[in-house]
Scaffold this active site. Sequence first.
Site, PDB file in Angstrom:
ATOM      1  CB  CYS A  40      -6.911  20.051  27.085  1.00  0.00           C
ATOM      2  SG  CYS A  40      -6.401  18.711  28.182  1.00  0.00           S
ATOM      3  CD  GLU A  87      -3.524  16.764  26.548  1.00  0.00           C
ATOM      4  OE1 GLU A  87      -4.416  17.439  25.977  1.00  0.00           O
ATOM      5  OE2 GLU A  87      -3.006  17.085  27.619  1.00  0.00           O
TER       6      GLU A  87
END
Length: 344
Positions: free
Chosen positions: A125, A91
């Site tokens: 993110c 991720e």
Amino acid sequence: LAIEPLAGALAAGNRAMVKLSEFAPATSALLAELVAATFGPAEVAVVQGDATVAGAFARLPFDHLLFTGSTRVGASVMRAAADLLTPVTLELGGKSPALVAPDYPLPHAVARILAGKCLNAGQTCIAPDYALVPAERVDEFVALARQEFAASYPDWRTTPDYTSVVNARHFERLIGYLEDARAKGAVIVPLAAGEPDRESRRIPATILLNVRDGMQVMRDEIFGPLLPLVPYRDLGEAIAYINARPRPLSLCCFDRNRARTERVLRETVSGGVTVNDALLHYAQPGLPFGGVGPSGMGRYHGREGFDAFSHRKAVFVQSRWNGMALFKPPYGRRFEAIVRLLLR
């Protein structure tokens, strides 16, 4: 980011080891303490330490390894895991765009983009990394952003609602982006008065205009409260701009025209999308979460997390009475008749 994949791993019946971030040592120490009070060391083990420890951790013979962080470090983790053929879920991040349609109500788009950008001072993110804005609405966007930031953070220097940059190194990295962009012709527009403060490591949300691909701020994931604005003339140009760059982890699209929205969804590739808001696809437990290419691989959250940390073992149990004897050699006319029957 540590607890959610851990929950999926435990739900799927695994034991787990967790290497926590060295950038947040106090939080990591607290989480290690809480885990030790809840689980035995053979159930969940928490590891703390610097990048050297993280490198050794990635080389352990796990059944599955999940990493969240930068694309550069993700590549190193994958190389280490490859030596043991350890499956990985990565991720990562990248430059996630926010695309504003020409006729979308700009006050709402600005409010939601700023909310996503200022959450944790942009240190998530899936924060909007840059915004694609109709060329004729750039000045209006800047004016509305100033109003929105002032209303949300009346004093960004002291309010507990705004966040410091995590450490001095990342503070200097962000200041370096601003200096590099200014030197290469960008216009720097702070959304509030006052200079970035090295002592508190706070930077007011800042818009960058006249940005170019050669600027560092347009090459690296920003991970901070800086928002480049990229003007566009038509939707095709905006889509082409997104597609000319590495596939992002997240995309947010502000448009109430269903056909145009469907075109953006159809013609772009990203890990996930929020329409008419920012970040919120991440928070839906029924939706898978993960990136594509440079923004990651694999999925987790909810059922997807359970599946990611499971192995579906195929098991076939033969019946006591079965016809396998019909398929034994020597093969002749009887076998050929059976094959013709099966093919029909």
